[in-house]
Design a protein around this motif. Structure first.
Motif, PDB file in Angstrom:
ATOM      1  N   GLY A 137      32.633  67.429 -65.430  1.00  0.00           N
ATOM      2  CA  GLY A 137      32.928  66.207 -66.141  1.00  0.00           C
ATOM      3  C   GLY A 137      33.295  66.385 -67.602  1.00  0.00           C
ATOM      4  N   ARG A 138      33.239  67.570 -68.119  1.00  0.00           N
ATOM      5  CA  ARG A 138      33.664  67.768 -69.494  1.00  0.00           C
ATOM      6  C   ARG A 138      34.752  68.832 -69.503  1.00  0.00           C
ATOM      7  N   GLY A 139      35.519  68.818 -70.541  1.00  0.00           N
ATOM      8  CA  GLY A 139      36.653  69.712 -70.618  1.00  0.00           C
ATOM      9  C   GLY A 139      36.403  70.959 -71.445  1.00  0.00           C
ATOM     10  N   PHE A 140      37.087  72.012 -71.062  1.00  0.00           N
ATOM     11  CA  PHE A 140      37.051  73.259 -71.829  1.00  0.00           C
ATOM     12  C   PHE A 140      37.634  73.002 -73.219  1.00  0.00           C
ATOM     13  N   GLY A 141      38.722  72.228 -73.279  1.00  0.00           N
ATOM     14  CA  GLY A 141      39.355  71.935 -74.561  1.00  0.00           C
ATOM     15  C   GLY A 141      38.430  71.191 -75.505  1.00  0.00           C
ATOM     16  N   GLU A 142      37.691  70.238 -74.991  1.00  0.00           N
ATOM     17  CA  GLU A 142      36.732  69.489 -75.805  1.00  0.00           C
ATOM     18  C   GLU A 142      35.644  70.422 -76.335  1.00  0.00           C
ATOM     19  N   THR A 143      35.148  71.270 -75.473  1.00  0.00           N
ATOM     20  CA  THR A 143      34.117  72.222 -75.880  1.00  0.00           C
ATOM     21  C   THR A 143      34.685  73.203 -76.897  1.00  0.00           C
ATOM     22  N   ARG A 162      25.479  78.118 -79.772  1.00  0.00           N
ATOM     23  CA  ARG A 162      24.236  77.349 -79.697  1.00  0.00           C
ATOM     24  C   ARG A 162      24.494  75.879 -80.078  1.00  0.00           C
ATOM     25  N   LEU A 163      25.364  75.654 -81.058  1.00  0.00           N
ATOM     26  CA  LEU A 163      25.639  74.298 -81.514  1.00  0.00           C
ATOM     27  C   LEU A 163      26.399  73.458 -80.491  1.00  0.00           C
ATOM     28  N   ILE A 164      27.105  74.091 -79.566  1.00  0.00           N
ATOM     29  CA  ILE A 164      27.825  73.291 -78.561  1.00  0.00           C
ATOM     30  C   ILE A 164      26.934  72.912 -77.391  1.00  0.00           C
ATOM     31  N   GLN A 165      25.677  73.305 -77.457  1.00  0.00           N
ATOM     32  CA  GLN A 165      24.739  72.942 -76.396  1.00  0.00           C
ATOM     33  C   GLN A 165      23.759  71.892 -76.888  1.00  0.00           C
ATOM     34  N   ARG A 166      23.361  71.033 -75.991  1.00  0.00           N
ATOM     35  CA  ARG A 166      22.248  70.135 -76.250  1.00  0.00           C
ATOM     36  C   ARG A 166      20.988  70.877 -75.829  1.00  0.00           C
ATOM     37  N   PRO A 167      19.837  70.412 -76.276  1.00  0.00           N
ATOM     38  CA  PRO A 167      18.585  71.104 -75.913  1.00  0.00           C
ATOM     39  C   PRO A 167      18.405  71.327 -74.410  1.00  0.00           C
ATOM     40  N   GLU A 168      18.861  70.381 -73.583  1.00  0.00           N
ATOM     41  CA  GLU A 168      18.699  70.550 -72.129  1.00  0.00           C
ATOM     42  C   GLU A 168      19.772  71.445 -71.543  1.00  0.00           C
ATOM     43  N   GLY A 169      20.612  72.053 -72.405  1.00  0.00           N
ATOM     44  CA  GLY A 169      21.608  73.011 -71.935  1.00  0.00           C
ATOM     45  C   GLY A 169      22.960  72.403 -71.638  1.00  0.00           C
ATOM     46  N   LYS A 170      23.109  71.110 -71.846  1.00  0.00           N
ATOM     47  CA  LYS A 170      24.383  70.464 -71.567  1.00  0.00           C
ATOM     48  C   LYS A 170      25.264  70.509 -72.806  1.00  0.00           C
ATOM     49  N   THR A 171      26.530  70.774 -72.599  1.00  0.00           N
ATOM     50  CA  THR A 171      27.473  70.862 -73.701  1.00  0.00           C
ATOM     51  C   THR A 171      27.657  69.502 -74.337  1.00  0.00           C
ATOM     52  N   LEU A 172      27.864  69.485 -75.644  1.00  0.00           N
ATOM     53  CA  LEU A 172      28.140  68.240 -76.355  1.00  0.00           C
ATOM     54  C   LEU A 172      29.361  67.553 -75.762  1.00  0.00           C
ATOM     55  N   ARG A 173      29.344  66.268 -75.742  1.00  0.00           N
ATOM     56  CA  ARG A 173      30.489  65.476 -75.259  1.00  0.00           C
ATOM     57  C   ARG A 173      31.160  64.820 -76.426  1.00  0.00           C
TER      58      ARG A 173
END
Length: 173
Positions: A137-143, A162-173
């Motif tokens: 559900g998220r894009g490589f380009g966004e990440t 590390r900054l592109i991850q949320r604490p639960e391991g999900k990438t920022l949207r």
């Protein structure tokens, strides 16, 4: 004054990246629209191509491996297989196709290089794939955009991932 200028430059870079990445997904309206892209890659070997066009017969793994080697490789070369596996992992994690992931990784490699940051497409794909969460559900380009922003603001590779991850391991949207 410097802070305002830095913020405006950052906004300009973010906007440029967003527009460029969005344009990568758009289908050209006509064959005429393809002509500049085709001409930019005309006469280039696989390893010299700047990106993979919409109808490019070269596979993304062959292109990336050849670019990294600086010479055209055979499709059966071990590095081509390694990129095939890496792109397959990235495709499972992100919404884009391997071709789009490859194009965006090379674009990010070039943008980082413009900032004096040496990180090749293999490192980009591997890092963003490992840092990303398993949900779709998220894009490589966004990440990649979040990662570039972090690196452009002085974060190390490890900090950026590390900054592109949320604490639960999900990438920022």
């Amino acid at each position: 004054m410097c802070m305002i200028l830095a913020a405006r430059l950052q906004l300009a870079f973010t906007l440029a990246l967003t527009l460029t990445l969005a344009a990568c997904e758009e289908e050209p309206e006509s064959e005429e629209a393809l002509r500049p892209a085709v001409q930019a890659n005309e006469g280039r070997t696989i390893s010299q191509k700047r990106w993979l066009d919409l109808n490019e017969p070269t596979t993304p793994e062959l292109w990336l491996a050849s670019r990294e080697a600086g010479t055209d490789l055979a499709p059966s070369a071990p590095d081509v297989e390694a990129f095939r596996d890496l792109l397959a992992r990235a495709e499972r994690r992100y919404t884009e196709t391997p071709r789009m992931i490859a194009n965006r990784a090379v674009q990010l490699e070039e943008m980082l290089a413009d900032r004096g940051i040496d990180e090749n497409a293999r490192q980009v794909i591997k890092g963003l794939t490992e840092a990303g969460a398993d949900d779709k559900g998220r894009g490589f380009g966004e990440t990649a955009q979040h990662y570039f922003n972090a690196r452009a603001n002085g974060a190390s590779r490890e900090e950026g991932l590390r900054l592109i991850q949320r604490p639960e391991g999900k990438t920022l949207r």
